[in-house]
Motif scaffolding. Structure first.
Motif, PDB file in Angstrom:
ATOM      1  N   GLY A 151      29.899 -21.370 -11.322  1.00  0.00           N
ATOM      2  CA  GLY A 151      30.236 -21.085  -9.823  1.00  0.00           C
ATOM      3  C   GLY A 151      28.832 -21.450  -9.107  1.00  0.00           C
ATOM      4  N   ALA A 152      28.754 -20.774  -7.876  1.00  0.00           N
ATOM      5  CA  ALA A 152      27.593 -20.908  -6.971  1.00  0.00           C
ATOM      6  C   ALA A 152      26.306 -20.487  -7.744  1.00  0.00           C
ATOM      7  CB  ALA A 152      28.042 -20.369  -5.888  1.00  0.00           C
ATOM      8  N   ALA A 153      26.691 -19.196  -8.153  1.00  0.00           N
ATOM      9  CA  ALA A 153      25.337 -18.503  -8.762  1.00  0.00           C
ATOM     10  C   ALA A 153      24.931 -19.221 -10.051  1.00  0.00           C
ATOM     11  CB  ALA A 153      25.874 -17.027  -9.084  1.00  0.00           C
ATOM     12  N   GLU A 203      34.372 -21.366 -22.678  1.00  0.00           N
ATOM     13  CA  GLU A 203      34.281 -19.692 -22.551  1.00  0.00           C
ATOM     14  C   GLU A 203      33.490 -19.057 -23.387  1.00  0.00           C
ATOM     15  OE1 GLU A 203      37.312 -15.939 -21.967  1.00  0.00           O
ATOM     16  OE2 GLU A 203      38.220 -18.007 -22.534  1.00  0.00           O
ATOM     17  N   VAL A 204      32.482 -18.291 -22.760  1.00  0.00           N
ATOM     18  CA  VAL A 204      31.822 -17.472 -23.968  1.00  0.00           C
ATOM     19  C   VAL A 204      32.452 -16.317 -24.144  1.00  0.00           C
ATOM     20  CG1 VAL A 204      29.512 -16.233 -24.195  1.00  0.00           C
ATOM     21  CG2 VAL A 204      29.733 -18.452 -23.165  1.00  0.00           C
ATOM     22  N   LEU A 246      27.842 -23.274 -19.064  1.00  0.00           N
ATOM     23  CA  LEU A 246      29.016 -23.198 -19.774  1.00  0.00           C
ATOM     24  C   LEU A 246      29.833 -22.626 -18.985  1.00  0.00           C
ATOM     25  CD1 LEU A 246      27.573 -21.497 -23.301  1.00  0.00           C
ATOM     26  CD2 LEU A 246      27.978 -24.181 -22.520  1.00  0.00           C
ATOM     27  N   GLU A 247      30.931 -23.343 -18.554  1.00  0.00           N
ATOM     28  CA  GLU A 247      32.089 -23.130 -17.716  1.00  0.00           C
ATOM     29  C   GLU A 247      33.467 -22.745 -18.387  1.00  0.00           C
ATOM     30  OE1 GLU A 247      32.786 -21.855 -14.427  1.00  0.00           O
ATOM     31  OE2 GLU A 247      34.713 -21.919 -15.042  1.00  0.00           O
ATOM     32  N   LYS A 248      33.916 -21.773 -18.087  1.00  0.00           N
ATOM     33  CA  LYS A 248      35.365 -21.588 -19.106  1.00  0.00           C
ATOM     34  C   LYS A 248      36.360 -22.520 -18.667  1.00  0.00           C
ATOM     35  CE  LYS A 248      37.408 -17.508 -17.287  1.00  0.00           C
ATOM     36  NZ  LYS A 248      37.832 -16.122 -17.261  1.00  0.00           N
ATOM     37  N   VAL A 254      23.807 -14.742 -16.975  1.00  0.00           N
ATOM     38  CA  VAL A 254      25.199 -14.442 -17.021  1.00  0.00           C
ATOM     39  C   VAL A 254      25.631 -14.526 -15.473  1.00  0.00           C
ATOM     40  CG1 VAL A 254      27.400 -12.709 -17.240  1.00  0.00           C
ATOM     41  CG2 VAL A 254      25.529 -12.851 -19.115  1.00  0.00           C
ATOM     42  N   ALA A 255      26.439 -15.439 -15.026  1.00  0.00           N
ATOM     43  CA  ALA A 255      26.963 -15.752 -13.745  1.00  0.00           C
ATOM     44  C   ALA A 255      28.330 -15.697 -13.834  1.00  0.00           C
ATOM     45  CB  ALA A 255      26.044 -16.745 -12.996  1.00  0.00           C
ATOM     46  N   THR A 256      29.152 -14.836 -14.218  1.00  0.00           N
ATOM     47  CA  THR A 256      30.528 -15.021 -14.380  1.00  0.00           C
ATOM     48  C   THR A 256      31.371 -14.659 -13.487  1.00  0.00           C
ATOM     49  OG1 THR A 256      30.335 -13.272 -15.708  1.00  0.00           O
ATOM     50  CG2 THR A 256      30.533 -15.144 -17.111  1.00  0.00           C
TER      51      THR A 256
END
Ligand SMILES: Cc1cc2nc3c(=O)[nH]c(=O)nc-3n(C[C@H](O)[C@H](O)[C@H](O)COP(=O)(O)OP(=O)(O)OC[C@H]3O[C@@H](n4cnc5c(N)ncnc54)[C@H](O)[C@@H]3O)c2cc1C
Length: 367
Positions: A22-24, A146-147, A44-46, A175-177
């Protein structure tokens, strides 16, 4: 990460993994890639989509910042975040955001209310800029990654366990989830020893199930005051009546500032709406007194304040058909006595003469 952690010649490049596209996550990855050129940076993007919220943000225009250039007043806009943010904000202020985008070929514009958007009025300009920067700095991006777990590694670093069963090494993890509707969704962070505050909804609209107000869907009031009855919560600003209840900046701000309190109440509360907060009570009373003097029996049909006609008619209907100026004043005085300390004229502007509006569970909404 500190600058002195930059890799030295001969030492293997460090692996920085950012969880969340995402943005963050993007901003963190781009900053790491720029400041630490010897490191490998990976996102890493889920899901299959990157920057999905940026795309829809600001009604598709992406409100990238706000023209508030001092840390103290800027921090004061953050519900529950003012104190911790005060020392952090000076490290990257809205003026830095402006410079960041302008330097990367995304001109911005500031609107009359202080909101800052890309000149193109397209959130895609922001997305394109992020993607181009990521390409320029060689940020590795993996989607559908996805982590599920972060396991500390000896003597340092981590192993990231993915939903696919893959295990990836990382020296540093960011972590920027984004948000998680449930505390259990953040178990993988508490297991690492972090303390996580229970998440509650924020920025939501108010549901007024089956309330007659829904007939006024589409009516917008430029300056209302909304109070949560029995609390100190109140907000001023534009208010919108929707087919399910109340929305608009005043409601969204109230839901943000009152997020914890409203959650404690299980979203079972009443609001009181002052439909015309911009006008002073005295002006109202003077107007009514004048009308009464001139023609005490004349009915209050004409709009004494700048309210949408439909709303005004509905408020009058709540008092009773055929209200004369004289009886409206009597009504106000009665309410004044019934609710000392509250403004009678304001109360009469609440739907159904002073009755409050029961709110039920929140509907997620957007700023
Ligand atoms: C409709 C709408 C309009 C908005 N308008 C604005 C606006 O104009 N201006 C503004 O400043 N803000 C706006 N916001 C708020 C803003 O969009 C968010 O604050 C911001 O996008 C949050 O970014 P984020 O990176 O923290 O989280 P997110 O955008 O939620 O990104 C987190 C990412 O992490 C991924 N993820 C989650 N868990 C895992 C995992 N275990 N492994 C891998 N990936 C994972 C998610 O799939 C997601 O892609 C708006 C929000 C909405 C919904």
């Amino acid at each position: 990460m500190r600058r002195e952690e930059m890799p030295v010649a001969g030492k293997a490049a460090r692996q920085i993994v950012v969880i969340g596209g995402g943005a963050a996550g993007f901003f963190a990855a781009l900053t790491c890639a720029r400041l630490y050129p010897g490191h490998k940076v990976r996102i890493l993007e889920k899901t299959t989509k990157l920057l999905a919220k940026v795309k829809i943000s600001g009604g598709g225009r992406c409100n990238v910042s706000h023209a508030c250039y001092q840390a103290r007043p800027l921090a004061a806009h953050y519900p529950r975040g003012e104190k911790p943010l005060r020392p952090l904000l000076p490290r990257f202020m809205p003026q830095d955001t402006l410079a960041w985008f302008e330097e990367r070929g995304v001109p911005l514009k500031t609107e009359a209310d202080g909101r800052i958007f890309p000149l193109s009025d397209q959130s895609q300009s922001v997305i394109d800029c992020f993607m181009e920067e990521a390409r320029r700095f060689g940020v590795d991006i993996q989607t559908q990654a996805e982590v599920k777990k972060i396991i500390p590694r000896e003597p340092e670093g981590f192993h990231l366990h993915l939903a696919t069963g893959k295990i990836l090494p990382a020296d540093r993890v960011i972590v920027a989830t984004g948000g998680s509707p449930k505390l259990s969704g953040l178990d993988w962070l508490t297991e690492l020893g972090h303390t996580v505050c229970p998440p509650v909804p924020s920025l939501f609209t108010f549901n007024l199930p089956q309330h007659p107000l829904a007939h006024l869907a589409g009516v917008a009031v430029p300056e209302a005051e909304v109070r949560v009855v029995g609390t100190k919560l109140r907000e001023n600003g534009p208010l919108l009546i929707t087919h399910w209840g109340l929305s608009g900046p005043a409601i969204l701000r109230l839901s943000a500032w009152g997020a914890r309190l409203l959650a404690e109440k299980n979203y079972d509360f009443a609001v009181m709406v002052v439909w015309q907060a911009a006008q002073k009570e005295k002006d109202w009373r003077d107007f009514l007194a004048q009308q009464q003097k001139e023609s005490p029996r004349r009915q209050v049909k004409n709009l004494p304040v700048s309210l949408p006609q439909r709303l005004w008619e509905s408020l009058l209907a709540g008092i009773g058909a055929g209200v004369a100026y004289g009886s409206l004043i009597l009504c106000l005085d009665r309410l004044d006595r019934a609710r000392p300390g509250t403004s009678a004229v304001k109360i009469v502007l609440i739907n159904n003469l002073g009755s409050t509006l029961p709110v039920s569970r929140p509907s997620p909404s957007t700023p």
